[in-house]
Design a protein around this motif. Structure first.
Motif, short mmCIF file in Angstrom:
data_model
loop_
_atom_site.label_atom_id
_atom_site.label_comp_id
_atom_site.label_asym_id
_atom_site.label_seq_id
_atom_site.Cartn_x
_atom_site.Cartn_y
_atom_site.Cartn_z
N GLN A 149 0.86 -1.28 -0.06
CA GLN A 149 0.02 -0.21 -0.16
C GLN A 149 0.82 1.39 -0.14
N GLY A 150 1.77 1.46 0.75
CA GLY A 150 2.83 2.27 0.78
C GLY A 150 3.35 2.72 -0.57
N LEU A 151 3.92 1.72 -0.96
CA LEU A 151 4.59 1.71 -2.15
C LEU A 151 3.82 2.28 -3.36
N THR A 152 2.64 1.96 -3.44
CA THR A 152 1.93 1.99 -4.60
C THR A 152 0.91 3.20 -4.62
N GLU A 153 0.54 3.63 -3.35
CA GLU A 153 -0.50 4.66 -3.26
C GLU A 153 -0.37 5.74 -4.24
N PHE A 154 0.88 6.37 -4.03
CA PHE A 154 1.13 7.65 -4.78
C PHE A 154 1.42 7.48 -6.16
N LEU A 155 1.73 6.22 -6.61
CA LEU A 155 2.45 6.07 -7.92
C LEU A 155 0.94 5.65 -8.89
N PRO A 156 1.08 6.13 -10.09
CA PRO A 156 -0.17 5.77 -11.13
C PRO A 156 -0.12 4.33 -11.68
N ILE A 157 -0.04 3.42 -10.40
CA ILE A 157 -0.41 2.11 -11.05
C ILE A 157 -1.41 1.24 -9.88
N SER A 158 -2.22 2.17 -9.33
CA SER A 158 -3.20 1.54 -8.46
C SER A 158 -2.77 0.76 -7.32
N SER A 159 -2.79 1.28 -6.26
CA SER A 159 -2.54 0.55 -4.85
C SER A 159 -3.61 -0.58 -4.84
N SER A 160 -5.12 -0.02 -5.01
CA SER A 160 -6.17 -1.21 -4.64
C SER A 160 -5.76 -2.46 -5.64
N ALA A 161 -5.25 -2.17 -6.89
CA ALA A 161 -5.09 -3.14 -7.64
C ALA A 161 -3.96 -4.27 -7.24
N HIS A 162 -2.86 -3.56 -6.71
CA HIS A 162 -1.75 -4.26 -5.95
C HIS A 162 -2.19 -5.12 -4.99
N ILE A 163 -2.93 -4.49 -3.90
CA ILE A 163 -3.31 -5.11 -2.88
C ILE A 163 -4.08 -6.49 -3.17
N ARG A 164 -5.01 -6.28 -4.15
CA ARG A 164 -6.11 -7.29 -4.79
C ARG A 164 -5.03 -8.33 -5.29
N ILE A 165 -4.04 -8.15 -6.14
CA ILE A 165 -3.18 -9.25 -6.65
C ILE A 165 -2.33 -9.69 -5.88
N VAL A 166 -1.56 -8.93 -5.02
CA VAL A 166 -0.72 -9.54 -4.32
C VAL A 166 -1.34 -10.44 -3.19
N SER A 167 -2.56 -10.22 -2.51
CA SER A 167 -3.14 -10.80 -1.80
C SER A 167 -3.75 -12.40 -2.22
N GLU A 168 -4.16 -12.20 -3.31
CA GLU A 168 -4.73 -13.41 -4.30
C GLU A 168 -3.46 -14.15 -4.61
N LEU A 169 -2.33 -13.58 -5.36
CA LEU A 169 -1.41 -14.56 -5.75
C LEU A 169 -0.47 -15.36 -4.58
N TRP A 170 -0.24 -14.42 -3.64
CA TRP A 170 0.78 -14.76 -2.69
C TRP A 170 0.29 -15.20 -1.46
N PHE A 171 -0.97 -15.06 -1.23
CA PHE A 171 -1.71 -15.52 0.22
C PHE A 171 -3.05 -16.29 -0.09
N GLY A 172 -3.32 -16.33 -1.23
CA GLY A 172 -4.52 -17.27 -1.82
C GLY A 172 -5.90 -16.70 -1.47
N GLY A 173 -6.05 -15.50 -1.21
CA GLY A 173 -7.48 -14.95 -0.89
C GLY A 173 -7.44 -13.30 -1.02
#
Length: 275
Positions: free
Chosen positions: A13-37
Motif C-alpha cells: 500500500q505504501g509503495l503504490t498509493e502515490f504512483l499511477p499504478i493502482s494501490s487497490s489493484a496491487h493489494i488485490r493481486i498480491v493478496s490473491e497470488l501470494w496469500f491465496g485470498g
C-alpha cells in the motif's frame, strides 16, 4: 490473515498509493497470488489511512494555509480573492464525485468490481490513456480552475475500480488539462485526503466484522498494516514529487501493461481464480 501478510500488504500500500499504478489493484493481486485470498475492499480502504496521514504530515503547512484561507474567505468577501481560498474549494468540490459514487455503488465495489479480469483489463486500458496524456501534455499551467477540479474529481472517482489508480486518474486528467506534472501531482495528493479518509473511516465497521469471505485481519494487524503504509508512503510522497518534476510517466505505463498482461495469462491458464 497472518501478521506477515498484514505487514506485506502495508508495504505494498505504501509503495503504490502515490504512483499511477493502482494501490487497490496491487493489494488485490498480491493478496490473491501470494496469500491465496482477497484482503477485501474494506481492509484496503482502512490501511489507506496510513498513506493519507503521510500526505497530511508532508503537506501540513500547505493544508493549514488552505484551511485558514478558506475560513477567512467565508467570513470576509475580500479574502475570497486569495488563490488559496479558491484551491480549498477546488479540493472540496473535487472530492464530491468519488464520495457520492462510493456510497451509491458500495456493494458492487466490494464484490463484482474486484474480479481480477476487470483489474487486468483496466490496468492496460488506462495505461494507454496515461501514455496518450503524457505524450500530448502541454505542461503550461501551474494553477487550477473550477473546471480542472471537476474534471480531476471525476477522474479520481474512476479509481473505485481496482486498476484505474486514484493518483493515475487524477494525474492523467491534469496532463490532459495542460497542468504541469508537479502541480497536477500536488493537487492529486490534496484531493485524496477527504475521499480516502472518508472511505477509510466508513469501512472500519466492515473490518471489525470478520465474518466475510477471504483474508480477514484483526484490529492489531490492521493497525500494523496502516502504520507500515504510513512510513513507506511518507518516503514515496517526497520521491514522487521529485521524480515527476523531471520525468515522464512512461515507465509506469509499461509497468501497468506488463502487469496486466501477466495477470491475463495467469487467469487464462487457470492459475489464478478471478473471483
Amino acid at each position: 490473515m497472518t501478521w506477515f501478510q498484514a505487514i506485506v500488504l502495508g508495504i505494498v500500500q505504501g509503495l503504490t498509493e502515490f504512483l499511477p499504478i493502482s494501490s487497490s489493484a496491487h493489494i488485490r493481486i498480491v493478496s490473491e497470488l501470494w496469500f491465496g485470498g482477497d484482503a477485501g475492499a474494506s481492509f484496503t480502504a482502512v490501511i489507506q489511512l496510513g498513506t493519507e496521514a503521510a500526505v497530511i504530515i508532508y503537506f501540513a503547512k500547505d493544508i493549514w494555509r488552505l484551511i485558514k484561507a478558506w475560513f477567512r474567505g467565508l467570513l470576509n468577501a475580500e479574502a475570497r480573492a486569495d488563490p488559496d481560498y479558491k484551491l480549498a474549494w477546488y479540493v472540496i468540490i473535487g472530492s464530491i464525485p468519488i464520495s457520492l459514487l462510493g456510497v451509491l455503488f458500495k456493494d458492487e465495489i466490494r464484490s463484482g468490481l474486484r474480479n481480477l479480469w476487470i483489474t487486468a483489463m483496466v490496468l492496460m486500458i488506462f495505461a494507454v490513456i496515461l501514455a496518450v496524456a503524457d505524450e500530448t501534455a502541454k505542461l503550461k499551467r501551474d494553477s487550477l480552475t473550477m473546471k480542472d477540479s471537476i474534471f480531476m474529481g471525476l477522474a479520481q472517482a474512476m479509481a473505485l475500480i481496482p486498476g484505474v489508480s486514484r493518483s493515475g486518474g487524477t494525474l492523467t486528467a491534469g496532463l490532459f488539462l495542460g497542468l504541469n506534472r508537479e502541480s497536477a501531482a500536488t493537487y492529486s495528493f490534496l484531493l485524496a485526503i477527504p475521499a480516502v479518509f472518508g472511505a477509510g473511516i466508513f469501512s472500519i465497521p466492515d473490518v471489525l466484522d470478520r465474518s466475510g469471505p477471504g483474508l480477514q485481519a484483526d484490529i492489531p494487524q490492521t493497525i500494523a498494516a496502516t502504520a507500515v503504509s504510513f512510513v513507506v508512503g511518507y518516503a514515496c510522497v517526497a520521491w514522487l514529487l521529485r521524480y515527476v518534476s523531471k520525468h515522464s510517466y512512461m515507465v509506469f505505463v509499461w509497468y501497468r501493461i506488463a502487469l496486466g498482461a501477466v495477470l491475463c495469462g495467469l487467469l487464462a491458464t487457470g492459475v489464478v481464480d478471478p473471483i
